[in-house]
Design a protein around this motif. Sequence first.
Motif, PDB file in Angstrom:
ATOM      1  N   ASN A 102      31.601  41.215  41.105  1.00  0.00           N
ATOM      2  CA  ASN A 102      32.163  42.772  40.265  1.00  0.00           C
ATOM      3  C   ASN A 102      32.807  43.257  41.106  1.00  0.00           C
ATOM      4  N   THR A 103      32.234  43.387  41.997  1.00  0.00           N
ATOM      5  CA  THR A 103      33.171  44.512  43.215  1.00  0.00           C
ATOM      6  C   THR A 103      34.874  43.808  42.718  1.00  0.00           C
ATOM      7  N   PRO A 104      35.964  45.215  43.104  1.00  0.00           N
ATOM      8  CA  PRO A 104      37.709  44.985  42.688  1.00  0.00           C
ATOM      9  C   PRO A 104      37.880  43.732  43.968  1.00  0.00           C
ATOM     10  N   LYS A 105      38.000  42.788  43.986  1.00  0.00           N
ATOM     11  CA  LYS A 105      39.132  41.782  44.482  1.00  0.00           C
ATOM     12  C   LYS A 105      39.303  42.445  45.667  1.00  0.00           C
ATOM     13  N   GLN A 106      40.625  43.175  45.585  1.00  0.00           N
ATOM     14  CA  GLN A 106      41.340  44.091  46.522  1.00  0.00           C
ATOM     15  C   GLN A 106      41.022  44.638  47.905  1.00  0.00           C
ATOM     16  N   SER A 107      39.192  44.501  47.176  1.00  0.00           N
ATOM     17  CA  SER A 107      37.804  45.825  48.249  1.00  0.00           C
ATOM     18  C   SER A 107      37.430  45.337  49.391  1.00  0.00           C
ATOM     19  N   LEU A 108      38.165  43.671  48.871  1.00  0.00           N
ATOM     20  CA  LEU A 108      36.660  42.631  50.076  1.00  0.00           C
ATOM     21  C   LEU A 108      37.419  42.459  51.106  1.00  0.00           C
ATOM     22  N   ASP A 109      35.997  42.743  52.311  1.00  0.00           N
ATOM     23  CA  ASP A 109      36.986  43.066  53.321  1.00  0.00           C
ATOM     24  C   ASP A 109      37.879  41.320  53.892  1.00  0.00           C
ATOM     25  N   ARG A 110      39.160  41.880  54.539  1.00  0.00           N
ATOM     26  CA  ARG A 110      39.445  40.796  55.239  1.00  0.00           C
ATOM     27  C   ARG A 110      39.381  40.263  55.895  1.00  0.00           C
ATOM     28  N   GLN A 111      38.464  40.691  56.750  1.00  0.00           N
ATOM     29  CA  GLN A 111      38.218  40.034  59.046  1.00  0.00           C
ATOM     30  C   GLN A 111      37.131  39.716  57.831  1.00  0.00           C
ATOM     31  N   ARG A 112      36.277  39.338  56.811  1.00  0.00           N
ATOM     32  CA  ARG A 112      34.825  39.377  56.780  1.00  0.00           C
ATOM     33  C   ARG A 112      35.602  38.061  55.943  1.00  0.00           C
ATOM     34  N   LEU A 113      36.231  37.813  55.236  1.00  0.00           N
ATOM     35  CA  LEU A 113      36.860  36.708  54.458  1.00  0.00           C
ATOM     36  C   LEU A 113      37.125  35.745  55.370  1.00  0.00           C
ATOM     37  N   ASN A 114      38.206  36.089  56.804  1.00  0.00           N
ATOM     38  CA  ASN A 114      38.523  34.896  57.247  1.00  0.00           C
ATOM     39  C   ASN A 114      37.486  34.255  57.896  1.00  0.00           C
ATOM     40  N   ASP A 115      36.032  35.100  58.227  1.00  0.00           N
ATOM     41  CA  ASP A 115      35.308  34.325  59.540  1.00  0.00           C
ATOM     42  C   ASP A 115      34.323  33.943  58.381  1.00  0.00           C
ATOM     43  N   TYR A 116      34.548  34.036  57.046  1.00  0.00           N
ATOM     44  CA  TYR A 116      33.324  33.219  55.959  1.00  0.00           C
ATOM     45  C   TYR A 116      34.132  31.673  55.420  1.00  0.00           C
TER      46      TYR A 116
ATOM     47  N   SER B 270      49.389  47.718  37.545  1.00  0.00           N
ATOM     48  CA  SER B 270      48.393  49.383  37.608  1.00  0.00           C
ATOM     49  C   SER B 270      46.821  48.142  38.054  1.00  0.00           C
ATOM     50  N   GLN B 271      45.988  47.645  37.651  1.00  0.00           N
ATOM     51  CA  GLN B 271      44.703  47.178  37.718  1.00  0.00           C
ATOM     52  C   GLN B 271      44.563  46.411  39.193  1.00  0.00           C
ATOM     53  N   ARG B 272      45.590  46.347  39.616  1.00  0.00           N
ATOM     54  CA  ARG B 272      45.785  45.641  41.341  1.00  0.00           C
ATOM     55  C   ARG B 272      44.257  46.241  42.220  1.00  0.00           C
ATOM     56  N   LEU B 273      44.015  47.501  41.370  1.00  0.00           N
ATOM     57  CA  LEU B 273      42.943  48.050  42.964  1.00  0.00           C
ATOM     58  C   LEU B 273      41.566  47.867  42.835  1.00  0.00           C
ATOM     59  N   THR B 274      41.239  47.940  40.714  1.00  0.00           N
ATOM     60  CA  THR B 274      40.481  48.155  40.251  1.00  0.00           C
ATOM     61  C   THR B 274      39.996  46.605  39.786  1.00  0.00           C
ATOM     62  N   VAL B 275      40.584  45.368  39.090  1.00  0.00           N
ATOM     63  CA  VAL B 275      40.547  44.252  38.876  1.00  0.00           C
ATOM     64  C   VAL B 275      39.270  43.058  40.160  1.00  0.00           C
ATOM     65  N   THR B 276      38.398  42.525  38.875  1.00  0.00           N
ATOM     66  CA  THR B 276      37.584  42.285  39.646  1.00  0.00           C
ATOM     67  C   THR B 276      37.288  40.086  39.247  1.00  0.00           C
ATOM     68  N   ARG B 277      36.319  39.549  40.246  1.00  0.00           N
ATOM     69  CA  ARG B 277      36.279  38.191  40.084  1.00  0.00           C
ATOM     70  C   ARG B 277      36.336  37.626  38.606  1.00  0.00           C
ATOM     71  N   GLU B 278      35.289  38.397  38.203  1.00  0.00           N
ATOM     72  CA  GLU B 278      34.447  38.300  37.160  1.00  0.00           C
ATOM     73  C   GLU B 278      35.735  38.466  35.422  1.00  0.00           C
ATOM     74  N   GLN B 279      36.216  39.488  35.610  1.00  0.00           N
ATOM     75  CA  GLN B 279      38.144  39.735  35.092  1.00  0.00           C
ATOM     76  C   GLN B 279      38.544  39.349  34.877  1.00  0.00           C
ATOM     77  N   ASN B 280      38.751  38.276  36.302  1.00  0.00           N
ATOM     78  CA  ASN B 280      40.228  37.410  35.939  1.00  0.00           C
ATOM     79  C   ASN B 280      39.928  36.396  35.588  1.00  0.00           C
ATOM     80  N   LEU B 281      38.319  35.371  35.771  1.00  0.00           N
ATOM     81  CA  LEU B 281      37.768  34.626  35.766  1.00  0.00           C
ATOM     82  C   LEU B 281      38.059  34.551  33.672  1.00  0.00           C
ATOM     83  N   GLN B 282      37.648  35.833  33.232  1.00  0.00           N
ATOM     84  CA  GLN B 282      38.045  35.747  31.699  1.00  0.00           C
ATOM     85  C   GLN B 282      38.390  36.153  31.633  1.00  0.00           C
ATOM     86  N   ASP B 283      39.718  35.930  31.547  1.00  0.00           N
ATOM     87  CA  ASP B 283      41.841  35.694  31.938  1.00  0.00           C
ATOM     88  C   ASP B 283      42.007  34.434  32.142  1.00  0.00           C
ATOM     89  N   LEU B 284      40.582  33.500  33.142  1.00  0.00           N
ATOM     90  CA  LEU B 284      41.350  32.120  33.213  1.00  0.00           C
ATOM     91  C   LEU B 284      40.733  31.718  31.509  1.00  0.00           C
TER      92      LEU B 284
END
Length: 256
Positions: free
Chosen positions: A141-155, A71-85
């Motif tokens: 701290n932006t939700p990971k799911q919200s990161l721009d996919r095309q920009r990621l591909n280019d990056y 249920s947190q898929r659309l809101t979880v951030t990289r910071e939160q997942n790093l804390q999980d790790l």
Amino acid sequence: MAIQSETIELPVNGDTICATLVSPGSKIPGILFVHGWGGSQQRDLARARHITGLGCVCMTFDLRGHEKTQSQRLTVTREQNLQDLLTAYDRLISHSTVDPNAIAVIGTSYGGYLATLLTSMRPVRWLALRVPAMYWDEEWNTPKQSLDRQRLNDYRRRPLAPSDNRALAACAEFTGDVLLVESEHDDYVPHSTLMNYRSAFGSAHSLTHRIVDGADHGLSTEESQKAYSALLAAWISEMVIGARLDRYPHYAPWYA
């Protein structure tokens, strides 16, 4: 040898994530598996059980935004997942049979990216990255799911140096042993990303780069899965099982 499996819950930032400890009960190296975005610990459990049989304590876990916390898929951030790790890592080294100076981390895709960041925050002696993804530092701290996919591909196709990216900077400081695994036909993590990672590991004690022929990003065929499992098991046997701290005295201060 009897292998024990223990399901546990890890509290993190007011939430709980599910994890599984697989242990032979008496062996000292600890190995932490980090799954990719959209994956789960289930994909790592078979390999964890096999490697535990070689003489390690293995731990798999579910990042927030997956499985029971889907249920947190659309809101979880990289910071939160790093804390999980970090929480999973700290739980692993607290296990009574784990040597905190003999920790391996095995990360896939997004999990590989997070694993590199972990090395700058906790002692890691061996690091295995399969198709490690790459993300820019901003929007942390932006939700990971919200990161721009095309920009990621280019990056991911850009040449990047450690000064350009936090994950690559962590790689540049890492002095342990590294395994990089690339898929020949990867639509998500291109060859250029693997080369950026490879170039960054200039201080590593050893670097092994392997390509799984014919494989896609998710290792969707049984042949690809077997090829990666065999490759990983061979590397673990050589680097982790065969190592002894007194054989490599230069390791003692590397994480200080």
